[in-house]
Design an enzyme around this catalytic site. Structure first.
Site, PDB file in Angstrom:
ATOM      1  N   GLY B  40       0.794  -1.232   0.000  1.00  0.00           N
ATOM      2  CA  GLY B  40       0.000   0.000   0.000  1.00  0.00           C
ATOM      3  C   GLY B  40       0.824   1.277   0.000  1.00  0.00           C
ATOM      4  N   GLY B  42       2.599   2.350  -2.451  1.00  0.00           N
ATOM      5  CA  GLY B  42       2.608   2.973  -3.778  1.00  0.00           C
ATOM      6  C   GLY B  42       3.691   2.473  -4.714  1.00  0.00           C
ATOM      7  N   LYS B  43       4.242   1.298  -4.425  1.00  0.00           N
ATOM      8  CA  LYS B  43       5.316   0.753  -5.274  1.00  0.00           C
ATOM      9  C   LYS B  43       4.854   0.530  -6.717  1.00  0.00           C
ATOM     10  CE  LYS B  43       5.864  -2.939  -2.746  1.00  0.00           C
ATOM     11  NZ  LYS B  43       4.783  -2.633  -1.789  1.00  0.00           N
ATOM     12  N   SER B  44       3.756  -0.190  -6.873  1.00  0.00           N
ATOM     13  CA  SER B  44       3.273  -0.504  -8.223  1.00  0.00           C
ATOM     14  C   SER B  44       2.856   0.762  -8.958  1.00  0.00           C
ATOM     15  CB  SER B  44       2.090  -1.466  -8.161  1.00  0.00           C
ATOM     16  OG  SER B  44       2.488  -2.683  -7.600  1.00  0.00           O
ATOM     17  N   THR B  45       2.267   1.688  -8.233  1.00  0.00           N
ATOM     18  CA  THR B  45       1.831   2.947  -8.845  1.00  0.00           C
ATOM     19  C   THR B  45       3.035   3.727  -9.361  1.00  0.00           C
ATOM     20  OG1 THR B  45      -0.003   2.952  -7.304  1.00  0.00           O
ATOM     21  CG2 THR B  45       0.457   5.029  -8.424  1.00  0.00           C
ATOM     22  N   ARG B  70       5.102 -14.121  -8.913  1.00  0.00           N
ATOM     23  CA  ARG B  70       4.579 -15.273  -8.150  1.00  0.00           C
ATOM     24  C   ARG B  70       3.602 -16.124  -8.959  1.00  0.00           C
ATOM     25  NH1 ARG B  70       5.806 -16.863  -2.817  1.00  0.00           N
ATOM     26  NH2 ARG B  70       6.785 -15.203  -1.624  1.00  0.00           N
ATOM     27  N   SER B 111       9.956  -6.703  -0.411  1.00  0.00           N
ATOM     28  CA  SER B 111      11.355  -7.026  -0.041  1.00  0.00           C
ATOM     29  C   SER B 111      11.715  -6.411   1.318  1.00  0.00           C
ATOM     30  CB  SER B 111      12.328  -6.579  -1.140  1.00  0.00           C
ATOM     31  OG  SER B 111      12.124  -5.248  -1.551  1.00  0.00           O
ATOM     32  N   GLY B 160       2.104 -13.337   9.491  1.00  0.00           N
ATOM     33  CA  GLY B 160       3.414 -12.937   8.968  1.00  0.00           C
ATOM     34  C   GLY B 160       3.302 -11.808   7.960  1.00  0.00           C
TER      35      GLY B 160
END
Lengths: 207, 207
Positions: B40, B42-45, B70, B111, B160
């Site tokens: 959440g 904002g990495k993909s954005t 994956r 990561s 986890g």
């Protein structure tokens, strides 16, 4: 919702720049040229010749060499049966990513089993998997023996060596078999030209 | 000579067309933009905005998204600790191949562990690993909760989960932290421009 059920909790992210855009940029279409054949049949040599000839036409290629990948991505794998299958599966999955990136991905790997090669074929869109069989008799490969591996296999120092004590399953429906029939002394450059003519004819050298 | 000693019997094949040639063709330098941060954050954005902005400059990028990988290459991996590390290792190895291909490879994956990220950094030439930390407080990520995962984690339905019951280790020496200090409402486009300025300054947008 699964927490460790492999691909649970996972959403597919689609990017606004897609394969079509990348192909437009590169002026080519992504595909896999999957070169299969015995050790010593000339796979790496063809891969290099092809890479060179396509570069001179301004095309972006990338070689996934079975040996090189074993030094990196697949360094955790042994040569036992299930690891060999996993080796090929991962190479196929990486090739799929390169195809999606718009790259002409040249795979050079013995890949002795039909089932494994066909599984990789199934990963990419129809037509984008171009299987090239290095149809060279084992006597010739063994006489070349560029890495001295046939000698070791014959001496029993390598077990499960393809063509000696492990089978090689020739493709039943490959896109190309090389060298072309009636030209058994075709040079690597001539063989590369045969592959390039195929790519040209199928429209892979344009966006 | 080992027969099943992992990388025994394996010779490194060097291709006559190398990274320099590919970079020349692409008019850019291969590198990894490794975007790390909470779910959440904002990495993909950012990855999409970056991909789009670089495409408009004629640059070839490819996104390796943790979730997407994956579904393919890493479909055999679960979410247990050693599989999470292997997930990151393989993404790093694939990113290395893309860098070698001359591509600007954008990795978007939580990561959470420094050790895993640093291992990926060590795979590529110095400077070619550009770590971008999405420095967004967990309260904001949780309020966004785009996939509804925080809700599930709080309800104990996901175990986890990074930031809830599994640690996130912020980078100590990342190349960029976003949003830039003092501009906490920077848009994805503005953040992409910050990354692009960095690439420009370091010479990655030219051969």
């Amino acid at each position: 919702m699964a927490t460790n059920g492999k691909a649970g909790n996972i959403v597919w992210h689609k990017s606004s720049v897609d394969k079509v855009h990348r192909q437009e940029l590169l002026q080519q279409k992504g595909c896999v040229i999957w070169i299969t054949g015995l050790s010593g049949s000339g796979k790496s040599t063809l891969a290099c010749a092809l890479c060179h000839a396509l570069y001179s036409k301004g095309k972006l290629t990338y070689i996934l060499d079975g040996d090189n990948v074993r030094h990196g991505l697949n360094r955790d794998l042994t040569f036992k049966a299930e690891d060999r299958a996993e080796n090929i599966r991962r190479i196929g999955e990486v090739a799929k990513l390169f195809v999606d990136a718009g790259v002409i991905c040249i795979v050079s790997v013995i890949s002795p089993y039909r089932r494994d090669r066909d599984a990789c074929r199934a990963l990419v869109p129809d037509g984008d998997f171009i299987e090239v069989f290095m149809d060279v008799p084992i006597e010739i490969c063994e006489a070349r023996d560029p890495k001295g591996l046939y000698k070791l296999a014959r001496a029993g120092k390598i077990k499960g060596f393809t063509g000696i004590d492990d089978p090689y399953e020739p493709p039943l429906n490959c896109e190309l078999a090389l060298p072309p029939k009636g030209n058994s002394c075709a040079s690597p450059c001539e063989m590369a030209e045969t592959v390039i003519s195929y790519l040209e004819e199928k429209g892979y050298l344009h966006a």
